[in-house]
Motif scaffolding. Sequence first.
Motif, PDB file in Angstrom:
ATOM      1  N   MET A   1      19.967 -26.385 -57.235  1.00 12.72           N
ATOM      2  CA  MET A   1      19.720 -27.077 -58.719  1.00 12.72           C
ATOM      3  C   MET A   1      18.909 -28.309 -58.328  1.00 12.72           C
ATOM      4  O   MET A   1      18.471 -28.686 -59.502  1.00 12.72           O
ATOM      5  CB  MET A   1      21.354 -27.527 -59.125  1.00 12.72           C
ATOM      6  N   ALA A   2      18.863 -28.756 -57.247  1.00 17.20           N
ATOM      7  CA  ALA A   2      18.022 -29.788 -57.011  1.00 17.20           C
ATOM      8  C   ALA A   2      16.574 -29.589 -57.426  1.00 17.20           C
ATOM      9  O   ALA A   2      15.879 -30.580 -58.038  1.00 17.20           O
ATOM     10  CB  ALA A   2      17.966 -30.473 -55.682  1.00 17.20           C
ATOM     11  N   GLY A   3      16.004 -28.385 -57.348  1.00 16.79           N
ATOM     12  CA  GLY A   3      14.694 -28.050 -57.964  1.00 16.79           C
ATOM     13  C   GLY A   3      14.584 -27.991 -59.376  1.00 16.79           C
ATOM     14  O   GLY A   3      13.503 -28.300 -59.873  1.00 16.79           O
ATOM     15  N   ILE A   4      15.760 -27.829 -60.125  1.00  7.90           N
ATOM     16  CA  ILE A   4      15.689 -27.891 -61.488  1.00  7.90           C
ATOM     17  C   ILE A   4      15.494 -29.242 -62.091  1.00  7.90           C
ATOM     18  O   ILE A   4      14.827 -29.452 -63.364  1.00  7.90           O
ATOM     19  CB  ILE A   4      17.054 -27.156 -61.976  1.00  7.90           C
ATOM     20  N   GLY A   5      16.144 -30.027 -61.428  1.00  9.50           N
ATOM     21  CA  GLY A   5      15.983 -31.411 -62.050  1.00  9.50           C
ATOM     22  C   GLY A   5      14.731 -32.072 -61.801  1.00  9.50           C
ATOM     23  O   GLY A   5      14.463 -33.258 -62.302  1.00  9.50           O
ATOM     24  N   ILE A   6      13.603 -31.414 -61.533  1.00 10.02           N
ATOM     25  CA  ILE A   6      12.196 -31.941 -61.422  1.00 10.02           C
ATOM     26  C   ILE A   6      11.722 -32.246 -62.812  1.00 10.02           C
ATOM     27  O   ILE A   6      10.496 -33.054 -62.871  1.00 10.02           O
ATOM     28  CB  ILE A   6      11.461 -31.595 -60.259  1.00 10.02           C
ATOM     29  N   SER A   7      11.841 -31.406 -63.606  1.00 13.42           N
ATOM     30  CA  SER A   7      11.444 -31.495 -64.932  1.00 13.42           C
ATOM     31  C   SER A   7      12.319 -31.816 -65.972  1.00 13.42           C
ATOM     32  O   SER A   7      13.513 -32.295 -65.676  1.00 13.42           O
ATOM     33  CB  SER A   7      10.903 -30.132 -65.450  1.00 13.42           C
ATOM     34  N   ALA A   8      12.019 -32.093 -67.224  1.00 16.58           N
ATOM     35  CA  ALA A   8      13.107 -32.332 -68.162  1.00 16.58           C
ATOM     36  C   ALA A   8      13.179 -31.651 -69.477  1.00 16.58           C
ATOM     37  O   ALA A   8      12.176 -30.781 -69.740  1.00 16.58           O
ATOM     38  CB  ALA A   8      12.699 -33.728 -68.663  1.00 16.58           C
ATOM     39  N   GLN A   9      14.202 -31.649 -70.078  1.00 15.05           N
ATOM     40  CA  GLN A   9      14.291 -30.819 -71.465  1.00 15.05           C
ATOM     41  C   GLN A   9      13.237 -31.247 -72.265  1.00 15.05           C
ATOM     42  O   GLN A   9      12.740 -32.315 -72.142  1.00 15.05           O
ATOM     43  CB  GLN A   9      15.664 -31.020 -72.054  1.00 15.05           C
ATOM     44  N   SER A  10      12.750 -30.516 -73.222  1.00 13.79           N
ATOM     45  CA  SER A  10      11.506 -30.553 -74.092  1.00 13.79           C
ATOM     46  C   SER A  10      11.817 -31.515 -75.129  1.00 13.79           C
ATOM     47  O   SER A  10      10.800 -32.087 -75.823  1.00 13.79           O
ATOM     48  CB  SER A  10      10.648 -29.505 -74.409  1.00 13.79           C
ATOM     49  N   SER A  11      13.044 -31.795 -75.687  1.00 16.76           N
ATOM     50  CA  SER A  11      13.197 -32.673 -76.832  1.00 16.76           C
ATOM     51  C   SER A  11      14.236 -33.634 -76.712  1.00 16.76           C
ATOM     52  O   SER A  11      15.455 -33.330 -76.250  1.00 16.76           O
ATOM     53  CB  SER A  11      13.097 -31.449 -78.059  1.00 16.76           C
ATOM     54  N   PRO A  99      26.449 -34.316 -62.113  1.00 16.77           N
ATOM     55  CA  PRO A  99      25.309 -33.823 -61.445  1.00 16.77           C
ATOM     56  C   PRO A  99      24.812 -32.464 -61.794  1.00 16.77           C
ATOM     57  O   PRO A  99      23.685 -31.999 -62.252  1.00 16.77           O
ATOM     58  CB  PRO A  99      25.320 -33.827 -59.954  1.00 16.77           C
ATOM     59  N   ILE A 100      25.776 -31.492 -62.238  1.00 15.38           N
ATOM     60  CA  ILE A 100      25.416 -30.405 -62.727  1.00 15.38           C
ATOM     61  C   ILE A 100      24.891 -30.295 -64.149  1.00 15.38           C
ATOM     62  O   ILE A 100      24.072 -29.570 -64.589  1.00 15.38           O
ATOM     63  CB  ILE A 100      26.624 -29.182 -62.796  1.00 15.38           C
ATOM     64  N   ILE A 101      25.157 -31.347 -65.019  1.00 15.13           N
ATOM     65  CA  ILE A 101      24.612 -31.519 -66.370  1.00 15.13           C
ATOM     66  C   ILE A 101      23.430 -32.044 -66.451  1.00 15.13           C
ATOM     67  O   ILE A 101      22.643 -31.580 -66.835  1.00 15.13           O
ATOM     68  CB  ILE A 101      25.705 -32.530 -67.241  1.00 15.13           C
ATOM     69  N   THR A 102      23.122 -32.819 -65.562  1.00 17.30           N
ATOM     70  CA  THR A 102      21.796 -33.436 -64.986  1.00 17.30           C
ATOM     71  C   THR A 102      20.940 -32.396 -64.659  1.00 17.30           C
ATOM     72  O   THR A 102      19.703 -32.272 -65.198  1.00 17.30           O
ATOM     73  CB  THR A 102      21.850 -34.483 -63.875  1.00 17.30           C
ATOM     74  N   ALA A 103      21.272 -31.425 -63.882  1.00 17.61           N
ATOM     75  CA  ALA A 103      20.371 -30.443 -63.230  1.00 17.61           C
ATOM     76  C   ALA A 103      20.062 -29.324 -64.776  1.00 17.61           C
ATOM     77  O   ALA A 103      18.870 -28.810 -64.459  1.00 17.61           O
ATOM     78  CB  ALA A 103      21.265 -29.651 -62.214  1.00 17.61           C
ATOM     79  N   VAL A 104      21.053 -29.143 -65.514  1.00 10.17           N
ATOM     80  CA  VAL A 104      20.837 -28.071 -66.490  1.00 10.17           C
ATOM     81  C   VAL A 104      19.603 -28.830 -67.348  1.00 10.17           C
ATOM     82  O   VAL A 104      19.160 -27.929 -68.386  1.00 10.17           O
ATOM     83  CB  VAL A 104      22.090 -27.601 -66.970  1.00 10.17           C
ATOM     84  N   THR A 105      19.757 -30.051 -67.429  1.00  9.07           N
ATOM     85  CA  THR A 105      18.617 -30.776 -68.525  1.00  9.07           C
ATOM     86  C   THR A 105      17.143 -30.130 -68.339  1.00  9.07           C
ATOM     87  O   THR A 105      16.451 -29.936 -69.430  1.00  9.07           O
ATOM     88  CB  THR A 105      18.556 -32.238 -68.324  1.00  9.07           C
ATOM     89  N   ALA A 106      16.836 -29.459 -67.209  1.00  9.53           N
ATOM     90  CA  ALA A 106      15.497 -28.879 -67.020  1.00  9.53           C
ATOM     91  C   ALA A 106      15.369 -27.648 -67.603  1.00  9.53           C
ATOM     92  O   ALA A 106      14.064 -27.135 -68.133  1.00  9.53           O
ATOM     93  CB  ALA A 106      15.097 -28.990 -65.807  1.00  9.53           C
TER      94      ALA A 106
END
Length: 171
Positions: A1-11, A99-106
Amino acid sequence: MAGIGISAQSSTLVINNHSAYDAAGRFMTTGSASPGSTQPYMYALPNAPYSTYTIPAGGHTKYDKFDNTGGSNPIPIPGWYYIDPLNSANTASYPYNHPIITAVTAVDEWMGFAFVLTDSTGYSYDSFEVGDPALSGGFLHASQSGPNTGSSADWFTISTPAGTITYFQIF
């Protein structure tokens, strides 16, 4: 999941309830890939003092990311019920800043809101299902009108130089 957090949701999501009714129901997110994907999705947990996620009459708020929806937000989402199709051990309720919610943001996007308009006694008048039809086949409408209240609900996204903004409005 750490890799997921490098970008952000788009809106960013902006909510405006200009009606005299509370909007109570299921507020959802889903993976930004095509519907039916195996990406995680979430439902907003109830916000006090309500038993469901509720946007009160005259309520207004803005959510920049899933993991900053609680706290001092005017309409807080204290947590999310997170569903992970690939790992059911992760499926559970989490506080908004977990942290799991932060990770899914991407990978997740604001999907839609299935709700009823209620008065201060809890009596239901009209029901709506509005959201982004490209993200879920369950949301066939980005705009609906209520036959009993004359209210309308709209879900739309605009692009600005600062980024994409999704709006949910009730009139």
